[in-house]
Structure formats: C-alpha cells, structure tokens
Design a protein around this motif. Structure first.
Motif, PDB file in Angstrom:
ATOM      1  N   LYS A 184       0.839  -1.203   0.000  1.00 27.12           N
ATOM      2  CA  LYS A 184       0.000   0.000   0.000  1.00 27.12           C
ATOM      3  C   LYS A 184       0.869   1.245   0.000  1.00 27.12           C
ATOM      4  O   LYS A 184       1.943   1.291   0.621  1.00 27.12           O
ATOM      5  CB  LYS A 184      -0.925   0.007   1.214  1.00 27.12           C
ATOM      6  CG  LYS A 184      -1.981  -1.084   1.184  1.00 27.12           C
ATOM      7  CD  LYS A 184      -2.916  -0.966   2.373  1.00 27.12           C
ATOM      8  CE  LYS A 184      -3.996  -2.057   2.333  1.00 27.12           C
ATOM      9  NZ  LYS A 184      -4.934  -1.947   3.476  1.00 27.12           N
ATOM     10  N   VAL A 218      -2.204  -2.148  -9.950  1.00 25.45           N
ATOM     11  CA  VAL A 218      -2.564  -1.489  -8.700  1.00 25.45           C
ATOM     12  C   VAL A 218      -4.048  -1.129  -8.736  1.00 25.45           C
ATOM     13  O   VAL A 218      -4.639  -0.925  -9.801  1.00 25.45           O
ATOM     14  CB  VAL A 218      -1.724  -0.200  -8.464  1.00 25.45           C
ATOM     15  CG1 VAL A 218      -0.264  -0.537  -8.321  1.00 25.45           C
ATOM     16  CG2 VAL A 218      -1.946   0.810  -9.569  1.00 25.45           C
ATOM     17  N   GLU A 219      -4.620  -1.059  -7.548  1.00 23.28           N
ATOM     18  CA  GLU A 219      -6.009  -0.615  -7.393  1.00 23.28           C
ATOM     19  C   GLU A 219      -6.007   0.731  -6.672  1.00 23.28           C
ATOM     20  O   GLU A 219      -5.262   0.939  -5.701  1.00 23.28           O
ATOM     21  CB  GLU A 219      -6.814  -1.633  -6.591  1.00 23.28           C
ATOM     22  CG  GLU A 219      -8.266  -1.231  -6.388  1.00 23.28           C
ATOM     23  CD  GLU A 219      -9.041  -2.244  -5.580  1.00 23.28           C
ATOM     24  OE1 GLU A 219     -10.183  -1.941  -5.183  1.00 23.28           O
ATOM     25  OE2 GLU A 219      -8.489  -3.340  -5.324  1.00 23.28           O
ATOM     26  N   ILE A 220      -6.829   1.657  -7.162  1.00 18.01           N
ATOM     27  CA  ILE A 220      -6.943   2.974  -6.530  1.00 18.01           C
ATOM     28  C   ILE A 220      -7.807   2.835  -5.282  1.00 18.01           C
ATOM     29  O   ILE A 220      -8.979   2.451  -5.367  1.00 18.01           O
ATOM     30  CB  ILE A 220      -7.538   3.999  -7.502  1.00 18.01           C
ATOM     31  CG1 ILE A 220      -6.639   4.134  -8.741  1.00 18.01           C
ATOM     32  CG2 ILE A 220      -7.708   5.358  -6.819  1.00 18.01           C
ATOM     33  CD1 ILE A 220      -7.199   5.049  -9.806  1.00 18.01           C
ATOM     34  N   CYS A 275      -9.504   8.697  -3.516  1.00 18.85           N
ATOM     35  CA  CYS A 275      -9.326   9.849  -4.389  1.00 18.85           C
ATOM     36  C   CYS A 275      -9.868  11.085  -3.679  1.00 18.85           C
ATOM     37  O   CYS A 275     -10.639  10.995  -2.712  1.00 18.85           O
ATOM     38  CB  CYS A 275     -10.068   9.666  -5.718  1.00 18.85           C
ATOM     39  SG  CYS A 275      -9.464   8.309  -6.727  1.00 18.85           S
ATOM     40  N   ILE A 282      -3.998   9.518 -11.494  1.00 17.24           N
ATOM     41  CA  ILE A 282      -2.850   8.627 -11.352  1.00 17.24           C
ATOM     42  C   ILE A 282      -1.999   8.609 -12.612  1.00 17.24           C
ATOM     43  O   ILE A 282      -2.487   8.754 -13.745  1.00 17.24           O
ATOM     44  CB  ILE A 282      -3.332   7.207 -10.997  1.00 17.24           C
ATOM     45  CG1 ILE A 282      -2.149   6.296 -10.629  1.00 17.24           C
ATOM     46  CG2 ILE A 282      -4.128   6.607 -12.157  1.00 17.24           C
ATOM     47  CD1 ILE A 282      -2.577   4.933 -10.110  1.00 17.24           C
ATOM     48  N   ARG A 299      -8.707  -0.228 -11.542  1.00 18.02           N
ATOM     49  CA  ARG A 299      -7.386  -0.848 -11.544  1.00 18.02           C
ATOM     50  C   ARG A 299      -6.635  -0.444 -12.811  1.00 18.02           C
ATOM     51  O   ARG A 299      -7.229  -0.351 -13.890  1.00 18.02           O
ATOM     52  CB  ARG A 299      -7.496  -2.378 -11.482  1.00 18.02           C
ATOM     53  CG  ARG A 299      -8.339  -2.878 -10.330  1.00 18.02           C
ATOM     54  CD  ARG A 299      -8.378  -4.390 -10.257  1.00 18.02           C
ATOM     55  NE  ARG A 299      -8.667  -5.037 -11.520  1.00 18.02           N
ATOM     56  CZ  ARG A 299      -9.881  -5.202 -12.032  1.00 18.02           C
ATOM     57  NH1 ARG A 299     -10.944  -4.733 -11.373  1.00 18.02           N
ATOM     58  NH2 ARG A 299     -10.063  -5.817 -13.182  1.00 18.02           N
ATOM     59  N   HIS A 346       1.243   9.105  -7.694  1.00 15.11           N
ATOM     60  CA  HIS A 346      -0.033   9.491  -7.096  1.00 15.11           C
ATOM     61  C   HIS A 346      -0.226  10.993  -7.353  1.00 15.11           C
ATOM     62  O   HIS A 346      -0.049  11.829  -6.475  1.00 15.11           O
ATOM     63  CB  HIS A 346      -0.046   9.166  -5.601  1.00 15.11           C
ATOM     64  CG  HIS A 346       0.142   7.702  -5.331  1.00 15.11           C
ATOM     65  ND1 HIS A 346       1.361   7.075  -5.484  1.00 15.11           N
ATOM     66  CD2 HIS A 346      -0.727   6.742  -4.927  1.00 15.11           C
ATOM     67  CE1 HIS A 346       1.243   5.787  -5.184  1.00 15.11           C
ATOM     68  NE2 HIS A 346      -0.015   5.559  -4.836  1.00 15.11           N
ATOM     69  N   CYS A 353      -5.409  11.360  -7.160  1.00 19.25           N
ATOM     70  CA  CYS A 353      -5.131   9.999  -6.686  1.00 19.25           C
ATOM     71  C   CYS A 353      -4.397  10.078  -5.355  1.00 19.25           C
ATOM     72  O   CYS A 353      -3.287  10.621  -5.268  1.00 19.25           O
ATOM     73  CB  CYS A 353      -4.292   9.247  -7.705  1.00 19.25           C
ATOM     74  SG  CYS A 353      -3.853   7.573  -7.203  1.00 19.25           S
ATOM     75  N   THR A 393      -2.981   3.893  -3.315  1.00 20.66           N
ATOM     76  CA  THR A 393      -3.105   2.700  -4.163  1.00 20.66           C
ATOM     77  C   THR A 393      -2.616   1.484  -3.399  1.00 20.66           C
ATOM     78  O   THR A 393      -1.937   1.595  -2.369  1.00 20.66           O
ATOM     79  CB  THR A 393      -2.259   2.834  -5.449  1.00 20.66           C
ATOM     80  OG1 THR A 393      -0.885   2.963  -5.074  1.00 20.66           O
ATOM     81  CG2 THR A 393      -2.696   4.015  -6.288  1.00 20.66           C
TER      82      THR A 393
END
Length: 1023
Positions: free
Chosen positions: A30, A59-61, A64, A72, A133, A173, A177, A180
C-alpha cells in the motif's frame, strides 16, 4: 497489438520502502499520500526490485479527492544497473522526468529514448476513480503495455530493456489519486521469480490431466495414426516419392518444396484386394462423422437429420443424401471406436427442455444447438449393446508430410513435426555417401539459383537427421513412442540398373556403411529385407508400368515390418468433434487460423467451458493436430500449419534465390541494400514482410505477432540499435555458408561443446546464437563489427560482442562440436561458459530435444601426446573429475592415459570458478601523463557506458574523422555498445590517446559527470 494478463494474480514484490517521494507513506503493497490536500505532486513510489523478463503489475486505486485536476500516472523508470539511489533525484512529477516513460491522462510521456509525447489509451487515466485498476505489462522482449480494469490499451513503447540498466515500475499518485495498493506483481521469468509459478504450472498440469481423464470416461475416439515425414537433401525426388506412395502420377517438373508441403491426410482401406490410401479433405472428415451420426440417428430415432446437421455445420446436404452417394469410407471402416465406460456429460448439465425457434426458409422447428449437441454426444458415447462390427476398428489414418531439403528449411522443420513419426530419408542411388549434394531451388522446373554444394555429405546428412529426431523429447502427455526411420534410394529404374553393372554392389556397400554408422539406431529402422540385412529401399519414382502394384508393395513394406509405427491417439469424443468444427470454421477464410474467442464459442455449443477449451487446445497442440502458443499468441490457433509454413518459407527463400522478381509479387521490388543486408548479413526489417506480399489477418495474426512468434522460437533476434527508424532483426539461418579460417588471438584455449550424439543436432547452433542475443540480463551480447579477420558473419561461424565480459566471442559450428573462442579477460571465461550452457539448455527445450539424451558437455580440447599417433590429429575433448583439487583431467579417446592435474591457466579459466568472480572488469587506473594503450580500454568503456546518442560527437572531439565514424557505424549496424568499443580501439590505435583529451571531449559534449569520474581515476606514472 493488445496484450492481456497471462500470469496468475499474485504479489511477488511490493513498493520500495525507502526510495519514494517524501510525501508518501508506504506499508508493504500500500502507498498513500501524507498530505493529499496540500499538494498534487510528490506522490512517486517505485517497485521494490528491478523487473526483467515477462512482467505483470497492477494497482487498485484505494482513495481519491476532488481538489485537483488529473489523476494517477503509471509507467517505468530506467536507470543504470547497480547505481546507488539518490533521494535528491526523486522527481516531484514523473511526467517530464529523465529516464521515465509514464502514462498520464491520454498521453504517454517518454523520456527514455528520445523525448516524445504520444497520444495513447482507449480511456483516459484521469477518468479513473476509487476501485478502478490500472496495470503494466512488459513482454520478455521489452514491449511496454498498459491495461485498465484488465482491458488492454495497446503497446505504448517497444524495447524498454537495455543492457546495463535496470527497469523499475513507477506509480505517481498525481492530482486526485491519494492511495493505491498493489494487487498483482508477477515475474514471468522463472529464473528471477519464486517457486510460486512452478507450483502454478504443476497445478495446471494436474488439472489438465483430470479434465482429460474425465473426457475419456465420457466417451473417446481411437485414431490409429501413422505420421510420415519425407525428408532429405534437395532435388533428389522426395515429392515424386510422395506421389508414388499415394499412387498419383509422377510430377513432370521439379518444384521445390518449402519448409514442408501442406500435410496430406489419407485413410487406408481395402479396394480391389489390396490396401490403398485415399486422401481425405477437411470437408470429407466432417462428412464421415456425419455418416456416423446418421447411423446413430437410425439406431436411435429420437434424433433427426437436422440435429446432426446442426452439430456439424455445413453438412446438412451430406446427411440428407448419405445413402444416395458413395461414402468416402465404407460402412465397414469407421472413424472411431466406442469406449466401454459410460458417464454423464463432461460439462455442467444443460437445460432439460430445448427452446424452439422457427426457420424462415423451411418453417420447421429447430432445437437449441447446445441441447442437441449434448444429446448427440451422449449418444455417440453410449455403451449400447448393439455393437458395431469388429471391422469398424481397422481404419488407419495416414498423415503424410513432404519437407524441403534446403538447409535453411531443415532447421525449421522441427517446429511442425514430432518425434513419434515414420521418417523417410531419401537419397540418390547414383550418388556416393561421401558426395555432397547440390543445392538448387526451382519453381515449375526453372532453377532460381546457381547450383551450390552443401557442406555435409550424404552420410552426414542421414546421421544428423537420425540423431536429431532420436534426441527429441517424448515425455509430454505420456508420449513414449519412439520414431521410426526408412532410407529410400531414388533413381533406381531398370534401365539404369542395366546400364550401371555395378549398381547392386554399390547398394551393398552403402548398406554396410550405413549400418556401421547407424548401428546404435538400427532398432528404429525399417529394413527393406531383414533376412538379407538390406536397409535401403531401391525405388523408381517415375515408374509407370504396374505403378499401383509397386505403390502398394512399398506401403506394405513400410508399415508391416514394425508393429509400433502406428500411434493410437485417444481423444475424448467431445474434443474430436470440437476439433473438426474449429477446422471447419477456420477454413472459411482459407487461411486455417481461428481466434480463441471463436473456439470458446464453438466449445460452448458442446458444453465445454473456457478452461476445458484451453486444455483441449494444448492437448491437440501436443499431438500436432493444431498449433497453439498460449504464452506468446494466446488468441491465435493455427488449425492448418501451412499458413505459418508459407510465411517462413517466403522469408527464407529470399536469401538464396538469385532473381527475386521470380518470387516477389508483381510490381514489388526490394532495394539492393535490403537484399544485400539479408543475403550477406542475415538482417531484415519490417518492410521486407510488406514487400513479400504476406497476407496478415487484422486483429488476429499481425506482422508484430509473426515477429514475436519468431523471437519465441529462437529464429530471429531484434537488433538493439540506436537511431534506426524501423526495428531490424537478425536471422542466423540465412547467413551465407562458407568456411572461415580461425585467425584469433586469445588468452584462453577454445571451449569445446560436444554432445552424446557425437554431432551438433539440427537447428541447435542458430538457436544458441539467437538465445545469446536475446538475453535481457548480464552479460548481454551483440552482433560484433565487421573486421579484416572476420569480414562477415557466416552460417557456421558467428562473432558476438559482450560489453559486460569485455571481449568478442567467436562461435564455430563443426560437424561434431561447437568451438568457442573468447578474446576478453580470462577471468570471465567461466561466466561465459555458464551462459552458453544456459543458452543451449533454452534452445534444446524450444527445439524439443531431451536434455538427458543430449548430455551437453563444455570442456576443452585434449592436447596431450597420445599412444596412437593418429589421435594427435583428431580433435577431441578432455575428461574431467572434480573429486580432487585441482581437478583431474584425462583423454576422452585414450582412456588408458593417466589423469593429470588441471594446472594450465589457459584451460582452467573455463572450468574452475574464480574465487573472486565479479560481474565487471576491474578498473585499471588511467595514467595522467602517458599515452593510453589497449589495457586501459575496459576502464574507458566502463566509464562511458551512459553515452548513447552522443557517441559520434565524442568521437569528433577525440579527433576521429567523420568518415571513420561513419564506417564504424556501418560496420557495427548502429549498435551503440559495439560502436563505442570500435571507436575507442581506433582512438587508442592512433597512439595519441591521453586521459586529458578524453576528459576534454566529455566536457565538450556536456558530460561533466563522466569527466569528473574519470578525473578521480587519474594517477601519476609513479603511482
């Protein structure tokens, strides 16, 4: 070309816990901004490790904000290998950061090669929000792709890997963003990865076997297959012999066969009291199965003709007229047998009721295709007591492949054949076994090249082919059937027998020589007459009288002497019907290629899920029923190999045809430079594929797909050159064939690579060259420059250069060995030997060779005085034992010679690991007040590694004339690493090179950082 994720979802590495922006807080996988409301930048995080090979990262956001614009950014950072991290160099914004290639919004901002802002993406990254993602995919050859929510966005950049540099994944980032999490980070390179991927492969293999076994229990087909491959030198009558086998008229003109002609399927049946082979087309195969289904529908009236027609598309007319025409196979010769066990359907149960629709043409109700298919498949596999007559199990399927005899074609033949075949090796009876065949390529009787003598004799060609096929791996899916061989001598017509009175004696001599040479393989041979110990089959291909009888006698002799020639292929009946349908669908466009999605759709009609379709395709590929490369071209299935064969053949024949207008499409011509580059240097670019008129399939099999496949198969290697508009590729099998004198000065004796088969097997040498050039890890290799002592690369002699090992590598293919000469420091010989063995291992796997049979050995020549004087003149390796220290060496020929200690430094450098083995050449201090010599070249090259596009300017300021720099650039094929090496050597050779001049030149090209590093290496002459 779009690329999907292929590897399982797993996190092998996380974010770098130390090297990141100050405003980022990292915890394992993370990453989150500490103050997202205060700034929109300072959000860079990098992968914990450098990546190489095939990489999949996603990666997953997690969160935000809405305060800023933009979102991102993701991409890569390329930096010098082993260079210490400097936190002061972490950019606030990676969009314009040097050494980065980043995707922001709807553009890719590349600052790796040259500055470029490229419109990119089917969707803007700025539109992503929490839960979305975004992924990075780098192929093994360095192509960079991005994905959004598993949707490929296309290739963004190619060849991002570069020798001497590391690649790190970068996540910025930016803007809104805030945080992540890495959800996937997997190495596709097993050497750099963990045991996880090996465990995954074992699990997949286990699942595949379970699905196969379940399919067999449901119902299976037994195909009694006999695969025959006709091979041998060119212009000896292979195609005419195939015509004789099939009892077809002999060809009137010589027409050279490509790598392999389209395989012929035939079935053996009884006609006129003799066995004949009847050629069968794809449509007739479907008709045969339709006939079988028709029989089932008569036995079980609940099925209609329409049901069976729907199961096999395009066969409705055949079904309705099945008893009003002569079937291809009589009813006493079936397509398949029935298995005795019965079980429910393999797939999940389909609805018990079928939907009814109306056909607007016939107004007859038709049933849901899935339901009908399921019921028919169940019925075909039903163990009903009404047995089919025993004769129905007698059908033999013949797969006959005629191959090209040109050496370039022979090396590629292994791509399309398997070891468990009957190989018919053809030779001319009028030629001695010591003669070297003549190489000619003809179309419709017209020779297109001047006759050339091949490098191997007839005897060597036969032995090389037998050894290569016998060394093939046969462990996939339990395939342990050994190959079989036949030697056929053509041009044995009766008039020649009468004209040449000693012909029979000549055949006897050849039989004795062949049996002596092939004695360890004789158990695999079909003898013409075992009682009289005759190995060679004398044949007159052009016979006209009693041709049918002669053809039948030859077939009977070929197939009856060994009971293990035929291969009983067992297929789940559902898979066989699926195979026939994908072939039918692929043949509609005439190219024999079908997409994976179409296969899924066809499989769905027969109750096969996607996983089962995947395993089915892999199994069919193992039997060469289709060709499928799931890891490289996962969306393409070749149901007919001729599509690939024609592509490769059209490329290869350009290298030996004299008048290219004879083979090029009308209105198309190649430049003299392109022709010379291909024929002399084995180099081509993408324009060659366009000019040859090759027909690619948009969105299915493109030009890039072909190039990627050829790289996977170790046929071509990309040339890592700078300032080249179109990528160039090196294909060593097209290099000219001639002998090169070994005039090489080295500090070590040559390394000698031998094999248990006592000779170098087909395709192994060119595949080794491509494997070395394709390396992405140190040490890397490049095609070395032309020089007076080595003016050009040759088919059996190639010169490479490694900047890591600082030296040139000469590789020579002899008939029995591969000799390796190295001009670099002797402390790197051990590393080079290890890398070459790795390359041979990779090549043998790709070519389908069994490593246990190969028994690769990399030692040195024995130079001792032998008891038998003639052994002094026969090159052979030593033997070595590491049980004592130093190791004891002996002679591989005269084993009675006493072993001695390995103390010769020129030999031991290959075989004994140095105690202080290092990756780089140790720096040699540069004198401040002396002329530099060749001993200082390693230090200079190590220092100027980062100079890429400026190397010519550096040469100008070193006082090298422009014409000489252009000559270096031409001879080095724009490969920067080789150009730098030749430039420095030329400068050193002027006897005017000084360290001050080098430092001054570096400052003039604004590389003061390198100049300062060199200044620190300065010492006085006394020091």
């Amino acid at each position: 070309m779009d690329m999907d994720f292929l590897l399982p979802k797993f996190v092998q590495f996380t974010y770098h816990q130390e090297y990141h922006s100050d405003d980022m807080r990292l915890s394992g996988a993370k990453a989150a901004k500490i103050s997202p409301d205060k700034n929109c930048y300072k959000g860079v995080a990098y992968s914990a490790v450098p990546v190489t090979g095939h990489i999949e990262f996603e990666v997953e956001i997690l969160s935000c904000c809405t305060k800023w614009t933009g979102g991102i950014g993701i991409g890569i950072m390329r930096r010098l290998m082993n260079k210490p991290f400097n936190h002061a160099l972490i950019p606030h914004n990676t969009k314009d950061a040097s050494g980065h290639c980043m995707w922001f919004g709807n553009k890719v901002y590349s600052r790796i090669k040259a500055k470029a802002d490229i419109p990119y993406g089917k969707r803007s990254l700025d539109s992503l929000t929490m839960g979305d993602r975004v992924g990075v995919l780098i192929t093994s050859n360095g192509d960079l792709h991005f994905l959004i929510n598993n949707e490929p966005q296309g290739r963004a950049l190619e060849s991002v890997y570069r020798f001497g540099h590391d690649i790190y994944i970068a996540v910025d980032h930016w803007g809104n963003c805030c945080a992540t999490q890495i959800i996937k980070s997997v190495f596709g390179n097993l050497e750099r990865g963990t045991d996880f991927l090996l465990m995954q492969k074992a699990e997949r293999d286990k699942n595949a076997q379970l699905i196969l076994e379940r399919g067999m229990k449901e119902g299976c087909i037994f195909l009694n297959n006999i695969k025959m491959v006709i091979c041998g030198p060119p212009c000896i009558g292979k195609t005419a012999f195939k015509a004789l086998l099939l009892n077809n008229p002999p060809p009137l003109k010589h027409h050279s066969t490509p790598i392999a002609a389209r395989p012929i399927r035939a079935i053996e049946r009884i006609a006129a009291r003799m066995k004949v082979w009847h050629e069968v087309t794809e449509d007739e195969l479907l008709s045969m199965l339709s006939d079988t289904i028709e029989t089932q529908t008569m036995m079980f009236p609940q099925f209609s003709h329409a049901d069976a027609a729907r199961l096999l598309p395009g066969q409705a007319n055949a079904l309705s007229q099945v008893y009003r025409r002569d079937p291809v196979i009589p009813n006493d010769e079936p397509l398949f047998q029935r298995s005795t066990p019965a079980r429910p359907a393999l797939s999940p149960s389909l609805p018990s009721t079928s939907s009814v629709s109306t056909d607007p043409t016939s107004h007859q109700p038709t049933r849901d295709i899935d339901h009908v298919s399921e019921k028919i498949l169940r019925q075909l596999a039903s163990p009903d007591e009404r047995k089919v007559p025993e004769q129905l199990r007698e059908a033999k399927w013949i797969h006959l492949l005629d191959s090209g005899g040109q050496p370039q074609f022979t090396d590629l033949l292994r791509m399309f054949v398997r070891g468990n075949s009957l190989y018919v090796i053809v030779m001319k009876v009028t030629e001695s076994l010591d003669d070297k065949p003549t190489f000619v390529y003809s179309i419709n009787g017209k020779p297109l090249n001047a006759p050339k003598q091949m490098t191997m004799t007839n005897l060597q060609i036969v032995k090389n082919f037998v050894c290569s096929v016998s060394a093939a791996s046969r462990d996939q899916f339990g395939d342990d059937v050994a190959p079989a061989f036949v030697i056929v001598a053509t041009h044995c017509d009766q008039s020649k027998f009468r004209r040449f009175l000693n012909m029979e004696q000549t055949l006897q001599e050849k039989n004795l020589i062949l049996q002596e040479c092939l004695r360890e393989f004789l158990h695999l041979f079909v003898f013409y007459n075992r009682d009289s110990n005759e190995l060679i089959f004398p044949v007159d291909n052009l016979c006209r009288w009693n041709r049918e009888k002669i053809s039948a006698e030859i077939r009977e002799r070929l197939l009856s002497s060994r009971s293990d020639i035929s291969l009983n292929v067992k297929l789940p009946i559902r898979w066989y019907v699926f195979d026939l349908n994908i072939k039918k669908e692929a043949s509609k466009e005439g190219h024999g290629v079908i997409s994976l999605q179409s296969c899924y759709a066809i499989g769905d009609k027969f109750g096969m899920g996607k996983i089962e379709v995947d395993y089915c395709l892999i199994y069919l590929d193992s039997l060469r029923i289709c060709i499928y490369y799931p890891n490289t071209l996962p969306n393409v299935i070749f149901t007919n190999p001729q599509f690939l064969i024609d592509f490769l053949s059209n490329i290869i024949r350009v290298s030996f045809v004299d008048d290219l207008q004879e083979i090029l499409p009308k209105g198309v011509s190649l430049s003299k430079g392109a022709i010379q580059s291909l024929k002399r240097d084995g180099i081509f670019d993408e324009s060659l594929l366009n000019n040859l008129g090759l027909t690619f399939i948009p969105n299915l099999f493109t030009k890039m797909d072909l190039l990627l496949l050829l790289q996977l198969l170790r046929v071509i290697s990309p040339i890592r050159a700078a300032n080249v508009r179109s990528p160039q590729f090196f294909i060593p099998i097209l290099l000219p064939v001639s002998h090169s004198q070994k005039r090489i000065t080295t500090t070590a004796v040559p390394l000698v690579i031998t094999f248990n088969s006592k000779l170098v097997l087909q395709g192994l040498f060119p595949a080794l060259i491509v494997s070395l050039l394709s390396r992405q890890e140190e040490p890397c290799f490049f095609i070395d420059s032309r020089s007076p002592d080595f003016p050009k690369q040759l088919r059996h002699a190639v010169k490479l250069y490694s900047e890591d090992l600082f030296g040139s590598v000469f590789l020579y293919e002899e008939y029995k060995s591969i000799d390796v000469y190295f001009t670099g420091p002797s402390q790197h010989c051990y590393i080079l030997r290890k890398v070459i063995l790795e390359g041979l291992k990779t090549s043998s796997v790709i070519l389908g060779y069994d490593e246990k049979i190969l028994k690769i050995s990399a030692l040195v020549h024995c130079n001792r005085k032998h008891i038998i004087d003639t052994n002094d003149k026969v090159p052979h390796p030593i033997t070595i034992s590491y049980k004592v220290s130093p190791p004891a060496i002996g002679c591989s020929i005269e084993t009675s010679l006493q072993t001695i200690a390995l103390t010769n430094d020129r030999q031991s450098c290959w075989l004994i690991r140095p105690s202080d083995l290092v990756a780089h050449v140790e720096t040699n201090p540069l004198p401040a007040d002396k002329i530099l010599d060749e001993s200082h070249v390693p230090t200079i090259l190590e220092a100027i590694k980062e100079i890429v596009f400026e190397w010519e300017f550096l040469g100008v300021y070193l006082g090298i004339e422009r014409f000489k720099l252009n000559e270096i650039k031409y001879n080095c094929r724009d490969q920067v690493q080789v150009c730098r090496k030749d430039m420095i050597y030329h400068w050193i050779g002027t006897k005017t090179a000084t360290c001050d001049a080098l430092i001054s030149a570096l400052r003039k090209i604004e590389r003061r950082d390198i100049a300062e590093e060199l200044s620190q290496l300065l010492v006085t002459g006394l020091q």
